[in-house]
Design a protein around this motif. Structure first.
Motif, mmCIF file in Angstrom:
data_model
loop_
_atom_site.group_PDB
_atom_site.id
_atom_site.type_symbol
_atom_site.label_atom_id
_atom_site.label_comp_id
_atom_site.label_asym_id
_atom_site.label_seq_id
_atom_site.Cartn_x
_atom_site.Cartn_y
_atom_site.Cartn_z
ATOM 1 N N GLU A 65 0.829 -1.209 0.000
ATOM 2 C CA GLU A 65 0.000 0.000 0.000
ATOM 3 C C GLU A 65 0.859 1.252 0.000
ATOM 4 O O GLU A 65 0.520 2.263 -0.635
ATOM 5 C CB GLU A 65 -0.910 -0.024 1.228
ATOM 6 C CG GLU A 65 -1.885 1.129 1.323
ATOM 7 C CD GLU A 65 -2.928 1.144 0.208
ATOM 8 O OE1 GLU A 65 -3.498 2.222 -0.065
ATOM 9 O OE2 GLU A 65 -3.166 0.073 -0.409
ATOM 10 N N ARG A 66 1.980 1.210 0.732
ATOM 11 C CA ARG A 66 2.881 2.359 0.757
ATOM 12 C C ARG A 66 3.462 2.632 -0.621
ATOM 13 O O ARG A 66 3.542 3.803 -1.056
ATOM 14 C CB ARG A 66 4.018 2.095 1.754
ATOM 15 C CG ARG A 66 5.015 3.259 1.844
ATOM 16 C CD ARG A 66 6.009 3.012 2.944
ATOM 17 N NE ARG A 66 6.787 1.792 2.728
ATOM 18 C CZ ARG A 66 7.666 1.298 3.618
ATOM 19 N NH1 ARG A 66 7.851 1.919 4.782
ATOM 20 N NH2 ARG A 66 8.319 0.191 3.361
ATOM 21 N N THR A 67 3.820 1.596 -1.334
ATOM 22 C CA THR A 67 4.350 1.772 -2.693
ATOM 23 C C THR A 67 3.286 2.391 -3.606
ATOM 24 O O THR A 67 3.580 3.297 -4.412
ATOM 25 C CB THR A 67 4.813 0.420 -3.257
ATOM 26 O OG1 THR A 67 5.824 -0.114 -2.395
ATOM 27 C CG2 THR A 67 5.378 0.564 -4.654
ATOM 28 N N ARG A 68 2.036 1.917 -3.492
ATOM 29 C CA ARG A 68 0.956 2.452 -4.324
ATOM 30 C C ARG A 68 0.696 3.915 -3.991
ATOM 31 O O ARG A 68 0.507 4.747 -4.886
ATOM 32 C CB ARG A 68 -0.314 1.631 -4.103
ATOM 33 C CG ARG A 68 -1.448 1.967 -5.092
ATOM 34 C CD ARG A 68 -2.642 1.071 -4.826
ATOM 35 N NE ARG A 68 -3.251 1.403 -3.552
ATOM 36 C CZ ARG A 68 -4.132 2.415 -3.390
ATOM 37 N NH1 ARG A 68 -4.483 3.149 -4.410
ATOM 38 N NH2 ARG A 68 -4.648 2.643 -2.195
ATOM 39 N N THR A 69 0.753 4.236 -2.667
ATOM 40 C CA THR A 69 0.504 5.615 -2.249
ATOM 41 C C THR A 69 1.603 6.538 -2.746
ATOM 42 O O THR A 69 1.359 7.690 -3.149
ATOM 43 C CB THR A 69 0.391 5.700 -0.713
ATOM 44 O OG1 THR A 69 -0.669 4.843 -0.279
ATOM 45 C CG2 THR A 69 0.102 7.120 -0.259
#
Length: 298
Positions: free
Chosen positions: A110-114
């Motif tokens: 999720e951090r990478t997507r954000t």
């Protein structure tokens, strides 16, 4: 008269010849010994078997008896069961931390997507900070839980090791409940019978290595210079019928102290009477017996 004188001369010569023939032609005398071991009980309990008889030939490590070890066996089975139960309590660290690890991996994705959305101006920094904060909290929880589980596993391993040591001690006691002969030899004495109670140190039987005998002889101070350790000598014993049987021998020990020594030696004659013990190793062919008299020729 001449005949009588001639007869006396002949008789005197025969006596002299006889005396000369009976002269001592050996250097020392002594008696035979053997390495003797008193085999004692190494366990407490009832003697179930003791299959030795006086005069019996036994081999080294031959099982000759058994002391009751039933209670020791039950104790061992109980310890093994306890050890198995303790090992079953060991935690599976990977399985118990898998859920947290999965949450961390999900948040990392999720951090990478954000981060990609922020780069495209489709998300704000607060969303990324919240995700990083959640990941930090989960990682701390994972570290704490892993540490706790590792300590629990180490404690269980220590308990299991302690039980295994106790099992090994019982194995040793069970082994000592089996009566064995420590050497090859002949049983000289039997001190106990099957059915008796034995305690640690109770004498059971005596065995002697009669294949390798020792003649303990005594030599004078003047003879010390003629011998040395590992020196080859001849040992003779009475074979019967006026015959002597010879054996090759090797000097294996020379005493460094004189025996039967007066406390105060005043004269030269007293010094000449000092004797020293020596041991001569002889390979027995079955004829030699403990206590038999023997002669030594250097």
């Amino acid at each position: 008269m001449k005949t009588i004188k001639f007869s006396l001369i002949i008789a005197t010569l025969l006596i002299l010849v006889s005396c000369a023939g009976n002269g001592n032609d050996f250097d020392a005398t002594g008696s035979f010994e053997a390495t003797e071991i008193i085999v004692s009980s190494q366990a407490n309990g009832k003697i179930l078997q003791l299959n030795v008889q006086e005069g019996q030939q036994v081999q080294a490590n031959e099982i000759v008896g058994q002391i009751d070890s039933t209670q020791l066996y039950f104790q061992k089975m109980n310890l093994l069961s306890n050890a198995q139960g303790v090992r079953a309590q060991r935690p599976n660290i990977h399985e118990q931390t898998a859920a947290i690890e999965q949450q961390i991996q999900t948040l990392q994705r999720e951090r990478t997507r954000t981060q990609n959305l922020i780069a495209a101006n489709a998300a704000n920094q607060k969303q990324l900070d919240d995700i990083n904060s959640q990941i930090d909290v989960l990682q701390k929880q994972l570290s704490a839980q892993t540490s706790t589980l590792q300590k629990s596993s180490a404690n269980i391993s220590a308990q299991s090791s302690a039980l295994q040591i106790q099992v090994a001690q019982l194995d040793d006691l069970l082994e000592k409940s089996t009566i064995k002969s420590p050497i090859s030899g002949v049983v000289l004495n039997k001190y106990a019978e099957a059915g008796e109670l034995a305690g640690t140190g109770t004498p059971l039987f005596k065995v002697a290595d009669v294949d390798n005998m020792f003649l303990r002889a005594y030599i004078t101070n003047d003879q010390l210079s003629k011998i040395k350790l590992n020196h080859s000598v001849t040992v003779r014993v009475d074979e019967g019928g006026g015959k002597m049987k010879s054996y090759p021998g090797t000097i294996s020990w020379i005493s460094d102290k004189a025996e039967f020594t007066p406390k105060t030696i005043q004269t030269k004659n007293e010094r000449a009477n000092l004797v020293y013990a020596v041991k001569i190793a002889v390979k027995n062919d079955g004829f030699l017996k403990i206590g038999m008299y023997g002669e030594v020729v250097f």
